[in-house]
Design an enzyme around this catalytic site. Structure first.
Site, mmCIF file in Angstrom:
data_model
loop_
_atom_site.group_PDB
_atom_site.id
_atom_site.type_symbol
_atom_site.label_atom_id
_atom_site.label_comp_id
_atom_site.label_asym_id
_atom_site.label_seq_id
_atom_site.Cartn_x
_atom_site.Cartn_y
_atom_site.Cartn_z
ATOM 1 N N HIS A 157 -10.092 -6.866 -23.562
ATOM 2 C CA HIS A 157 -10.420 -8.277 -23.372
ATOM 3 C C HIS A 157 -11.915 -8.512 -23.547
ATOM 4 C CE1 HIS A 157 -6.681 -9.607 -20.886
ATOM 5 N NE2 HIS A 157 -6.368 -8.979 -21.993
ATOM 6 N N TYR B 295 -9.426 -16.974 -13.726
ATOM 7 C CA TYR B 295 -9.828 -17.049 -12.323
ATOM 8 C C TYR B 295 -9.946 -18.536 -11.979
ATOM 9 C CZ TYR B 295 -11.178 -12.088 -12.341
ATOM 10 O OH TYR B 295 -11.178 -10.719 -12.406
ATOM 11 N N PRO C 173 -11.008 -7.548 -4.038
ATOM 12 C CA PRO C 173 -10.648 -7.264 -5.440
ATOM 13 C C PRO C 173 -11.117 -8.310 -6.454
ATOM 14 C CG PRO C 173 -8.725 -7.947 -4.174
ATOM 15 C CD PRO C 173 -9.834 -7.818 -3.202
ATOM 16 N N LYS D 52 -13.582 -4.285 -8.953
ATOM 17 C CA LYS D 52 -14.520 -3.158 -8.902
ATOM 18 C C LYS D 52 -14.000 -1.904 -8.196
ATOM 19 C CE LYS D 52 -17.923 -4.849 -11.163
ATOM 20 N NZ LYS D 52 -17.296 -4.809 -12.469
ATOM 21 N N TYR E 129 -19.430 -7.831 -14.590
ATOM 22 C CA TYR E 129 -17.975 -7.717 -14.740
ATOM 23 C C TYR E 129 -17.601 -6.522 -15.629
ATOM 24 C CZ TYR E 129 -13.150 -9.323 -14.850
ATOM 25 O OH TYR E 129 -11.793 -9.413 -14.697
HETATM 26 C C1 LIG Z 1 -2.598 -3.063 -2.300
HETATM 27 C C2 LIG Z 1 -3.908 -2.874 -3.032
HETATM 28 C C3 LIG Z 1 -4.210 -3.674 -4.150
HETATM 29 C C4 LIG Z 1 -5.413 -3.502 -4.842
HETATM 30 N N1 LIG Z 1 -5.710 -4.289 -5.920
HETATM 31 C C5 LIG Z 1 -6.869 -4.104 -6.591
HETATM 32 C C6 LIG Z 1 -7.214 -4.876 -7.712
HETATM 33 O O1 LIG Z 1 -6.463 -5.770 -8.127
HETATM 34 N N2 LIG Z 1 -8.409 -4.618 -8.348
HETATM 35 C C7 LIG Z 1 -9.257 -3.618 -7.931
HETATM 36 O O2 LIG Z 1 -10.307 -3.379 -8.546
HETATM 37 N N3 LIG Z 1 -8.968 -2.884 -6.868
HETATM 38 C C8 LIG Z 1 -7.811 -3.100 -6.202
HETATM 39 N N4 LIG Z 1 -7.512 -2.327 -5.156
HETATM 40 C C9 LIG Z 1 -8.475 -1.304 -4.807
HETATM 41 C C10 LIG Z 1 -8.284 -0.058 -5.677
HETATM 42 O O3 LIG Z 1 -6.917 0.179 -5.874
HETATM 43 C C11 LIG Z 1 -8.965 1.066 -4.929
HETATM 44 O O4 LIG Z 1 -10.356 0.768 -4.874
HETATM 45 C C12 LIG Z 1 -8.742 2.435 -5.593
HETATM 46 O O5 LIG Z 1 -7.404 2.819 -5.481
HETATM 47 C C13 LIG Z 1 -9.642 3.489 -4.931
HETATM 48 O O6 LIG Z 1 -9.264 4.753 -5.374
HETATM 49 P P1 LIG Z 1 -9.396 6.013 -4.408
HETATM 50 O O7 LIG Z 1 -8.938 7.164 -5.251
HETATM 51 O O8 LIG Z 1 -10.724 6.030 -3.794
HETATM 52 O O9 LIG Z 1 -8.376 5.740 -3.232
HETATM 53 P P2 LIG Z 1 -6.781 5.662 -3.281
HETATM 54 O O10 LIG Z 1 -6.310 5.103 -4.566
HETATM 55 O O11 LIG Z 1 -6.377 4.984 -2.014
HETATM 56 O O12 LIG Z 1 -6.326 7.172 -3.263
HETATM 57 C C14 LIG Z 1 -6.415 7.963 -2.110
HETATM 58 C C15 LIG Z 1 -5.276 8.938 -2.123
HETATM 59 O O13 LIG Z 1 -5.408 9.799 -1.001
HETATM 60 C C16 LIG Z 1 -4.146 9.954 -0.406
HETATM 61 N N5 LIG Z 1 -4.360 10.271 1.013
HETATM 62 C C17 LIG Z 1 -4.717 9.441 2.008
HETATM 63 N N6 LIG Z 1 -4.842 10.092 3.163
HETATM 64 C C18 LIG Z 1 -4.560 11.378 2.905
HETATM 65 C C19 LIG Z 1 -4.513 12.551 3.707
HETATM 66 N N7 LIG Z 1 -4.792 12.520 5.025
HETATM 67 N N8 LIG Z 1 -4.172 13.715 3.113
HETATM 68 C C20 LIG Z 1 -3.906 13.761 1.780
HETATM 69 N N9 LIG Z 1 -3.938 12.679 0.971
HETATM 70 C C21 LIG Z 1 -4.260 11.506 1.528
HETATM 71 C C22 LIG Z 1 -3.431 8.640 -0.620
HETATM 72 O O14 LIG Z 1 -2.016 8.778 -0.553
HETATM 73 C C23 LIG Z 1 -3.905 8.261 -2.008
HETATM 74 O O15 LIG Z 1 -3.061 8.723 -3.031
HETATM 75 C C24 LIG Z 1 -6.324 -2.503 -4.424
HETATM 76 C C25 LIG Z 1 -6.012 -1.713 -3.320
HETATM 77 C C26 LIG Z 1 -4.834 -1.890 -2.612
HETATM 78 C C27 LIG Z 1 -4.526 -1.021 -1.409
#
Ligand SMILES: Cc1cc2nc3c(=O)[nH]c(=O)nc-3n(C[C@H](O)[C@H](O)[C@H](O)COP(=O)(O)OP(=O)(O)OC[C@H]3O[C@@H](n4cnc5c(N)ncnc54)[C@H](O)[C@@H]3O)c2cc1C
Length: 367
Positions: A44, A173, A264, A268, A356
């Site tokens: 995009h 948006y 969100p 980011k 962005y």
């Molecule tokens: C419902 C939802 C919708 C979202 N929508 C958007 C969006 O539209 N746009 C956007 O930019 N961001 C969005 N986000 C935020 C984005 O998804 C997160 O910033 C991103 O997933 C961060 O990645 P991460 O790997 O740090 O954490 P996560 O993706 O949360 O990964 C962490 C992993 O660790 C695992 N875990 C947790 N605790 C333990 C443990 N004790 N032992 C072992 N494993 C564990 C979890 O199961 C998970 O798989 C959203 C988040 C959520 C929850």
């Protein structure tokens, strides 16, 4: 060794973010997990801002020297990463239970966990805490080490995944008197739509007909029609800003949501997580290759600069596009004025566009 609390099926079905910055796309391709992203991702070059019955396009590509975003669901990124890990033969354990950390202050931290009913212990050189906001890693750091900053918001996002071709080529948006709405997409056949709702809203109060009626009114624009389809997923996401620093304690390094959360609106969260692990991976490689800990020592500070830029941008987009129920007409007029400025000044639009599409991913070699 990767320890994941959930099952593979759960991780591959979890619906979350969908907008990849240019730098995130580049990193995934460079890491060899970009084939499907390049084949199926939607590039995009702009986004739309809709307010007060007007629609304006922010030309991301033209304003940033050709940088763009790619719409490709986080669910798909996760599937690609899991497949690559499985192909490599390196260990990735799903359904790891009772993960606990000990001795991160020393040079041989211990990670204990249970898997398939048996207890295990790992002695590690270092631990990457990539376990999200509710994970165990940040909580393993002794009290008094971390500083935290936090902001709550008086609203949440109701998100739906709908099996209908997007009614737009680029994200819309919208700020409306009834609240924020976003028309996004996951593919040419699947739309992703969001509505601002109250933080304590119950999903049961939002049958599909109500969701579509609200989207129609908040996204309305003369001559434009919202296509409706079967809803396959519906969820409510709370909005929060949070930062913990430093992102390192001894041999434990925090990355992604474990260290910071953004609302969100700026798209980011996923991009920050990829930027963190890119910086961390390079610092670790450098440490093993040269023995120099400079990259590891500078990891937190290098990430924090990007984290705070994303915090400010996400907060700014959120307060401009949402209707704060506690706000008065003065606040409403300020937000409209900001939107009018953004859509009439090239300098203002460039600020939005640069943030962005994302700042470039910092490298260990960068000063
Ligand atoms: C419902 C939802 C919708 C979202 N929508 C958007 C969006 O539209 N746009 C956007 O930019 N961001 C969005 N986000 C935020 C984005 O998804 C997160 O910033 C991103 O997933 C961060 O990645 P991460 O790997 O740090 O954490 P996560 O993706 O949360 O990964 C962490 C992993 O660790 C695992 N875990 C947790 N605790 C333990 C443990 N004790 N032992 C072992 N494993 C564990 C979890 O199961 C998970 O798989 C959203 C988040 C959520 C929850």
């Amino acid at each position: 060794m990767i320890l994941e609390a959930r099952s593979r099926e759960y991780c591959e079905a979890r619906v979350r973010a969908g907008v990849l910055e240019q730098g995130t796309r580049d990193v995934l391709i460079e890491a060899g997990v970009g084939d499907r992203l390049q084949a199926e991702g939607l590039v995009h070059g702009g986004i739309h801002l809709r307010f007060a019955g007007e629609d304006h396009r922010i030309a991301l590509g033209e304003l940033t020297g050709g940088r763009t975003v790619t719409v490709y669901g986080q669910t798909e990124v996760v599937k690609d990463l899991i497949a690559a890990r499985a192909d490599s033969g390196a260990p990735l354990l799903f359904e790891a239970e009772d993960v606990e950390l000990a001795g991160v202050d020393g040079d041989r931290p211990v990670v204990s966990y249970r898997h398939a009913g048996a207890a295990h212990e790992l002695r590690a050189d270092l631990v990457a805490g990539c376990d999200g906001f509710h994970g165990v890693c940040r909580r393993s750091i002794p009290a008094g080490i971390l500083s935290t900053w936090e902001r709550g918001y008086p609203f949440a996002w109701l998100g739906v995944l709908a099996h209908v071709a997007p009614s737009t080529d680029e994200l819309i948006y919208a700020r409306h008197d009834r609240g924020f709405a976003l028309h996004s997409m996951r593919s040419t056949e699947v739309s992703r739509l969001y509505l601002q709702v109250a933080p304590d809203e119950e999903l049961d109060s939002w049958p599909d007909e109500r969701v579509w009626a609200e989207l129609r009114s908040r996204l309305a624009y003369d001559g434009w029609t919202l296509q409706e389809g079967a809803v396959s997923e519906k969820s409510i996401t709370p909005m929060r800003s949070f930062v913990a620093a430093p992102m390192r304690h001894g041999r434990l390094f925090l990355a992604g949501d474990a260290a910071h959360i953004v609302p969100p609106t700026g798209a980011k969260g996923l991009n920050l997580a990829v930027a963190d692990v890119t910086a961390l991976a390079e610092a670790i490689e450098d440490w093993y290759a040269t023995g120099s800990a400079a990259g590891l020592d500078g990891y937190s500070e290098r990430c924090q600069r990007r984290v705070w830029r994303a915090q400010q941008f996400s907060w700014w987009m959120t307060q401009m596009l949402h209707v704060d129920p506690g706000d008065d007409e003065y606040g409403h007029q300020l937000a409209l004025s900001q939107l009018r400025y953004l859509t009439s000044s090239t300098a203002a639009a460039t600020t939005l566009a640069e943030n962005y599409v994302g700042l470039t991913v910092s490298r260990v070699s960068a000063t």
